[in-house]
Design a protein around this motif. Structure first.
Motif, mmCIF file in Angstrom:
data_model
loop_
_atom_site.group_PDB
_atom_site.id
_atom_site.type_symbol
_atom_site.label_atom_id
_atom_site.label_comp_id
_atom_site.label_asym_id
_atom_site.label_seq_id
_atom_site.Cartn_x
_atom_site.Cartn_y
_atom_site.Cartn_z
ATOM 1 N N ASP A 265 37.465 73.563 52.465
ATOM 2 C CA ASP A 265 36.383 72.585 52.416
ATOM 3 C C ASP A 265 37.022 71.216 52.526
ATOM 4 N N TYR A 266 36.634 70.434 53.527
ATOM 5 C CA TYR A 266 37.352 69.188 53.804
ATOM 6 C C TYR A 266 37.190 68.138 52.715
ATOM 7 N N ARG A 267 36.336 68.412 51.744
ATOM 8 C CA ARG A 267 36.152 67.471 50.646
ATOM 9 C C ARG A 267 37.236 67.594 49.581
ATOM 10 N N VAL A 268 37.999 68.671 49.626
ATOM 11 C CA VAL A 268 39.143 68.857 48.731
ATOM 12 C C VAL A 268 40.378 68.983 49.613
ATOM 13 N N GLY A 269 41.450 68.333 49.246
ATOM 14 C CA GLY A 269 42.616 68.300 50.114
ATOM 15 C C GLY A 269 43.507 69.513 49.980
ATOM 16 N N TYR A 270 43.590 70.291 51.046
ATOM 17 C CA TYR A 270 44.560 71.397 51.142
ATOM 18 C C TYR A 270 45.069 71.474 52.575
ATOM 19 N N PHE A 271 46.364 71.764 52.721
ATOM 20 C CA PHE A 271 46.840 72.172 54.032
ATOM 21 C C PHE A 271 46.085 73.451 54.401
ATOM 22 N N ASN A 272 45.892 73.684 55.685
ATOM 23 C CA ASN A 272 45.078 74.826 56.059
ATOM 24 C C ASN A 272 45.533 75.429 57.372
ATOM 25 N N ILE A 273 45.051 76.622 57.629
ATOM 26 C CA ILE A 273 45.256 77.294 58.911
ATOM 27 C C ILE A 273 43.882 77.438 59.562
ATOM 28 N N ARG A 274 43.851 77.543 60.886
ATOM 29 C CA ARG A 274 42.573 77.608 61.597
ATOM 30 C C ARG A 274 42.533 78.828 62.516
ATOM 31 N N GLN A 275 41.364 79.417 62.623
ATOM 32 C CA GLN A 275 41.149 80.559 63.498
ATOM 33 C C GLN A 275 39.797 80.416 64.188
ATOM 34 N N ILE A 542 32.537 71.232 43.718
ATOM 35 C CA ILE A 542 32.653 69.952 44.421
ATOM 36 C C ILE A 542 31.416 69.097 44.169
ATOM 37 N N ASP A 543 30.237 69.698 44.273
ATOM 38 C CA ASP A 543 28.992 68.941 44.085
ATOM 39 C C ASP A 543 28.931 68.301 42.704
ATOM 40 N N ARG A 634 33.740 61.802 52.064
ATOM 41 C CA ARG A 634 33.552 63.135 52.634
ATOM 42 C C ARG A 634 32.357 63.811 51.961
ATOM 43 N N LEU A 635 31.313 64.007 52.730
ATOM 44 C CA LEU A 635 30.060 64.546 52.216
ATOM 45 C C LEU A 635 29.565 65.698 53.084
ATOM 46 N N LYS A 636 28.736 66.551 52.499
ATOM 47 C CA LYS A 636 28.003 67.564 53.233
ATOM 48 C C LYS A 636 26.540 67.101 53.335
ATOM 49 N N PRO A 637 25.763 67.660 54.268
ATOM 50 C CA PRO A 637 24.382 67.205 54.451
ATOM 51 C C PRO A 637 23.504 67.298 53.209
#
Length: 827
Positions: A265-275, A542-543, A634-637
């Motif tokens: 979730d881009y609102r919390v900072g973590y390195f990540n992998i993508r698929q 997060i909310d 960084r927010l969600k709708p």
């Protein structure tokens, strides 16, 4: 180090299938996989080209057991690959072990990863082939589309090996890897296409290249290659016409069953992998992102569910490098284990542990190169840095191993910054002989920061703006909360605290965001059987923190968010930089007494004075970012508010006025004769010009002007014309007042005209990170032309008022320059 790395930051960096691994160095298992089965009777008869095992692996062989059996026979190296490991996933990382100075423009160093890829070994006819394998595109095996995914993502073959012999019991294959590791294979090379072009590399010189070592461990194989390339224009030692590299190739066996991932979730900072998931029900391939984290499973799940602190089945363990000085070991251990506090928030006790290296009697097989061991490496190098890379499974994001690298000279940088930024308010900082307890605390926090990267956390540059600026002058506040909301920001020192403030914490520490992020990424959710099932709980956490600046994340990328900057502290940048400059003005006149007067040597004085100029420049840069700045939240709708909000007009105008006073006014306070006249003969004035011009050019950059123009449609009453007009009047204030123009200001005003010429007549170079703008079709050139015409008129009316020749000549020169800028065809 000879293990894989994925670099942070740099930076720049999942639920729970337990994988058991052998803890002793043994020969690999020989159980056959379904894909690798072969008729044993057929194997017993060596095929054409094959030899008997003992004819290849002779009595002279030096063998090393591990994930593969590795043999050295004379100058040749052989891998003995068991059937059971054909078609198993391996992670292969190529990195620099040693490299020449200046390679890659100085942006790479020993330990930097060159390439990371997943590979498989498979049998094809009478050959063993090494192929890449990608998890960038996936679909469940049970879905028909999986056939198309495989067909349309066919992976290249890296190398094909003749089978030299069958293993003794015919359960595997022997291949000669000598030529493979002696060749210049691009996918594993340290020299990319751009380097080869820039350095005019013609070939790998076989006569000066060799395999230095091949070592096998239970889960990984490490190969060192000493390669020398012919190069017409090498980055250093040009007379040699060569580039020599020591490359490390690491191959790590990945778990047979990947760990359950945790969705990013881009609102919390973590390195990540993508698929890309082609099995999605959406009308397109879904991009999935999983965080990178260690696998922590509670030993007692029932107790964990009751809210008790529980130890993990397999804790994260870091071993200290045997080369670590004894006096530093307690601080390094404390830096690692400080994260225990955050893991307790996630329900784990003793989740991360630091240990001294085992003695040969305790563990004769211990090696820092063994992927089973994570190590804090202490490197004898003049580099002033520390890094926290890690190895992760590209299928799930599971972090498998990590090595923290600490370079010997790094504490000197912290000593210098400590003196310069806190010396006004902090008596213990006013010396070159910083107390060991203070240095140890700095080292502890640096180690904590780097371990944070190795836990999966990237930089969170927004956290340094979480606290009210004046709170940093409170002893009670700073002792409880530190100076930023996370250790993962570049907020190293409290430069806001003023002389007389009591019980202040000056050095960073773990903060509330760290507890929040570790809980979010590592808390075990036993009821969630899939990654998707975790999402409602993770989103709820997060909310609950929405709107609280202590728990916000910002990477700092793009350079437009004034709240997400490096090296700043405090929410009000103007106020923080004002405090910082007040302190710096107290430190500057004392610098000679704290250094040269004590050492009878000017080296430390010169080093610290140069760094003092850098600190001054950094405080200025923080305020520059307010101008044309855009806050990013960084927010969600389902959350209220906008992601992007321009800085308000008052703050922008106030920031420009502050810059005119503190950045662009003549900095007489920086000129201490007993400093400048003892460390250089003539470059002081030009150094000031260079620093001022850098910030002036930044203010007048196309991307900043583009954001200022956007203010017109965002109802912000401060636009590009307002800024340029305010800046021009301040830069040329002597012309409006008719006062003498000193050397600093004459240089600055010439720099202003150069920048205006750049904006009006030159084709600006594209920026990788800047806000895009078409200069010729925007208002930028209209504004520049209009303001230059206004300045031209003012200079014409002012030139005859000047009595001193230098000011008059300067004004006359400026008029000629402006005419040339406005009418380039005439020149």
């Amino acid at each position: 180090m000879s293990k894989f790395y994925q670099a942070v930051g740099l930076v720049c960096l999942m639920a729970v299938v337990q994988v058991s691994c052998s803890t002793s160095k043994v020969a690999p298992a020989t159980t056959k996989t379904a894909t690798a089965k072969a008729d044993s009777s057929d194997k017993a008869k060596p095929k054409t080209g094959m030899k008997a095992y003992k004819a290849v692996i002779t009595k002279e062989a030096v063998s090393d057991s591990g994930v593969f059996m590795v043999h050295k026979v004379g100058e040749k190296y052989y891998y003995e690959i068991p059937d059971s490991l054909l078609m198993r996933d391996f992670l292969w990382v190529s990195r620099f072990a040693s490299l020449p100075s200046g390679l890659g423009g100085g942006y790479v160093n020993a330990g930097s990863s060159v390439n990371e890829q997943m590979v498989v070994w498979q049998k094809f006819g009478d050959k063993i082939v090494l192929k890449t394998k990608s998890y960038n595109a996936v679909a469940a095996d049970s879905l028909p589309i999986n056939i198309s995914v495989q067909a349309n993502n066919y992976q290249p073959t890296i190398y094909a090996f003749d089978i030299a012999a069958l293993s003794k019991d015919s359960s595997g294959y022997v291949i000669d890897v000598t030529k493979f590791f002696s060749s210049d294979i691009k996918t594993f090379s340290g020299l990319d296409a751009e380097m080869r072009k820039n350095y005019k590399v013609s070939r790998l010189d076989d006569s000066r290249s060799f395999i230095q070592s091949v070592k096998s461990f239970p889960l990984n194989i490490e190969v060192k290659q000493d390669f020398t390339y012919d190069a017409a224009e090498p980055p250093s030692n040009s007379e040699t016409g060569a580039i020599s590299l020591l490359m490390n190739q690491s191959m790590v066996l990945l778990p047979k069953v990947p760990m359950q991932p945790r969705i990013n979730d881009y609102r919390v900072g973590y390195f990540n992998i993508r698929q890309l998931d082609y099995g999605s029900e959406a009308l397109k391939a879904d991009e999935k992102s999983y965080i990178r984290r260690w696998k922590l499973v509670p030993k007692d799940i029932a107790a964990y569910k009751r809210g008790e602190l529980v130890e993990p089945v397999k804790p994260i363990v870091y071993y200290l490098d045997p080369a670590t000085p004894d006096k530093l070991r307690p601080y390094i251990k404390a830096g690692v284990e400080q994260w225990q506090e955050a893991f307790e928030t996630a329900g784990f006790k003793n989740a991360i542990i630091a240990k001294d290296p085992p003695s040969p009697e305790e563990d004769p097989d211990f090696s820092p190169e063994d992927v089973r061991y994570s190590v804090i490496r202490y490197v004898a190098s003049t580099t002033r840095n520390a890094v926290g890379p890690s190895v992760s499974d590209p299928r799930s994001g599971e972090i498998i191993e990590s090595d923290i690298i600490w370079y010997h000279n790094h504490l000197r940088s912290y000593r210098n910054r400590y003196l310069l930024e806190t010396g006004a308010a902090n008596p213990t900082a006013r010396t070159l002989d910083t107390p060991m307890d203070d240095l140890g605390e700095m080292m502890k926090e640096v180690i904590t920061h780097e371990v944070g990267h190795a836990l999966g956390l990237p930089h969170n540059m927004k956290a340094s703006s979480a606290y009210p600026t004046d709170s940093l002058r409170s002893g009670a506040f700073t002792q409880k909360y530190g100076i930023a909301a996370t250790i993962m920001d570049y907020a190293r020192y409290n430069y806001v605290a003023q002389p007389g403030d009591e019980n202040i914490r000056f050095v960073r520490q773990l903060g509330p965001y760290d507890h929040y992020a570790i809980n979010w990424g590592y808390r075990y959710l036993p009821e969630a059987r899939t990654a998707e099932a975790e999402v409602p709980t993770l989103s709820k956490w997060i909310d609950e923190k929405t709107g609280n600046p202590m728990y916000q994340f910002g990477s700092g990328s793009g350079g437009y968010d004034p709240e997400s900057q490096t090296e700043n502290v405090g929410a009000d940048l103007v106020q923080a930089s004002t405090y910082g400059l007040k302190n710096l003005k107290l430190v500057a006149p004392k610098l000679y007494d704290w250094t040269a007067a004590k050492t009878n040597d000017y080296d430390d004085l010169e080093e610290l004075y140069d760094e003092l100029l850098g600190v001054w420049s950094r405080y200025i840069g923080h305020v520059v970012t307010n101008v044309g700045g855009v806050h990013e939240n960084r927010l969600k709708p389902n959350q209220e508010g906008y992601i992007f909000t321009p800085v308000d007009a008052k703050t922008q105008a106030t920031s420009v006025n502050w810059l005119l006073t503190n950045a662009f006014a003549s900095p007489d306070w920086l000129h201490e004769s007993k400093i400048s006249r003892n460390i250089h003969h003539a470059n002081y004035v030009d150094e000031i010009r260079s620093l001022q011009a850098r910030h002036l050019n930044s203010l007048l950059s196309p991307d900043r002007l583009a954001r200022l123009m956007e203010n017109e449609v965002n109802d912000v009453r401060y636009n590009a014309l307002d800024m340029v007009s305010q800046l021009q009047r301040g830069i040329w204030s002597e012309v409006y007042k008719g006062t003498e123009i000193d050397i600093y200001r004459r240089n600055l005003q010439k720099a202003y005209l150069d920048r205006m010429n750049y904006l009006l007549n030159e084709k600006p170079t594209a920026s990788r990170f800047g806000t895009p703008v078409n200069i010729s079709q925007s208002d930028i050139r209209s504004i520049v032309r209009g303001e230059l015409v206004k300045l031209q008129q003012q200079l014409k009316s002012a030139q005859n008022r000047y009595k001193d020749d230098l000011s008059r000549y300067h004004v006359q020169d400026a008029l000629v320059r402006i005419d040339t800028i406005l009418n380039p065809a005439k020149s």
